[in-house]
Design a protein around this motif. Structure first.
Motif, PDB file in Angstrom:
ATOM      1  N   GLN A  25     -25.403  21.766  16.157  1.00  0.00           N
ATOM      2  CA  GLN A  25     -25.487  20.636  15.237  1.00  0.00           C
ATOM      3  C   GLN A  25     -26.928  20.341  14.863  1.00  0.00           C
ATOM      4  OE1 GLN A  25     -23.463  17.474  17.234  1.00  0.00           O
ATOM      5  NE2 GLN A  25     -21.425  18.233  16.724  1.00  0.00           N
ATOM      6  N   GLN A  26     -27.857  20.526  15.792  1.00  0.00           N
ATOM      7  CA  GLN A  26     -29.256  20.206  15.534  1.00  0.00           C
ATOM      8  C   GLN A  26     -29.957  21.304  14.742  1.00  0.00           C
ATOM      9  OE1 GLN A  26     -30.922  19.381  19.341  1.00  0.00           O
ATOM     10  NE2 GLN A  26     -29.981  17.361  19.495  1.00  0.00           N
ATOM     11  N   LYS A  29     -30.558  21.932   8.921  1.00  0.00           N
ATOM     12  CA  LYS A  29     -31.701  21.213   8.353  1.00  0.00           C
ATOM     13  C   LYS A  29     -31.300  19.772   8.062  1.00  0.00           C
ATOM     14  CE  LYS A  29     -34.867  21.332   4.479  1.00  0.00           C
ATOM     15  NZ  LYS A  29     -35.167  21.946   3.193  1.00  0.00           N
ATOM     16  N   PRO A  30     -32.111  18.801   8.491  1.00  0.00           N
ATOM     17  CA  PRO A  30     -31.771  17.403   8.217  1.00  0.00           C
ATOM     18  C   PRO A  30     -31.821  17.117   6.713  1.00  0.00           C
ATOM     19  CG  PRO A  30     -33.928  17.570   9.266  1.00  0.00           C
ATOM     20  CD  PRO A  30     -33.340  18.950   9.246  1.00  0.00           C
ATOM     21  N   LEU A  31     -30.921  16.286   6.260  1.00  0.00           N
ATOM     22  CA  LEU A  31     -30.836  15.944   4.851  1.00  0.00           C
ATOM     23  C   LEU A  31     -31.873  14.886   4.489  1.00  0.00           C
ATOM     24  CD1 LEU A  31     -26.981  15.648   4.504  1.00  0.00           C
ATOM     25  CD2 LEU A  31     -28.399  17.581   3.849  1.00  0.00           C
ATOM     26  N   LEU A  36     -28.442  12.375   1.843  1.00  0.00           N
ATOM     27  CA  LEU A  36     -27.653  11.661   2.842  1.00  0.00           C
ATOM     28  C   LEU A  36     -26.848  10.539   2.196  1.00  0.00           C
ATOM     29  CD1 LEU A  36     -27.055  11.581   5.857  1.00  0.00           C
ATOM     30  CD2 LEU A  36     -28.939   9.965   6.106  1.00  0.00           C
TER      31      LEU A  36
END
Length: 92
Positions: A25-26, A29-31, A36
């Motif tokens: 999950q990590q 790439k963060p949105l 988001l």
């Protein structure tokens, strides 16, 4: 009634599985903020449409759920969003 033995190896295996799930999950790439927000809006829209379809509600039913002033404001927002003009691009 006896409970089955829960040994330390079994605990370690389950913990390793959980850690692998967390790593997967990590890795994604963060949105960004806009992506988001768009993702949240899409999820909310999908949930709303599913509820509307499941219960057979019309727009009038949904608007009637709110107090009169909020229902009118909601309809005005829908109309304004539908009529909003796209942003003009900058000419060079």
């Amino acid at each position: 009634m006896t409970s089955p033995k829960y040994d330390f190896r079994q605990f370690q295996e389950e913990l390793a599985k959980l850690e692998q799930k967390m790593e997967k999950q990590q890795v994604a790439k963060p949105l960004g903020k806009k992506a988001l927000a768009a993702q949240r809006m899409a999820m909310a829209r999908d949930e709303f449409l599913a509820l509307r379809k499941r219960h057979g509600l019309s727009v009038a039913d949904v608007v009637a759920f709110f107090p009169e002033e909020e229902g009118i404001a909601y309809l005005q927002e829908l109309i304004a969003a539908a009529q909003a003009k796209p942003r003009r691009t900058r000419k060079v």
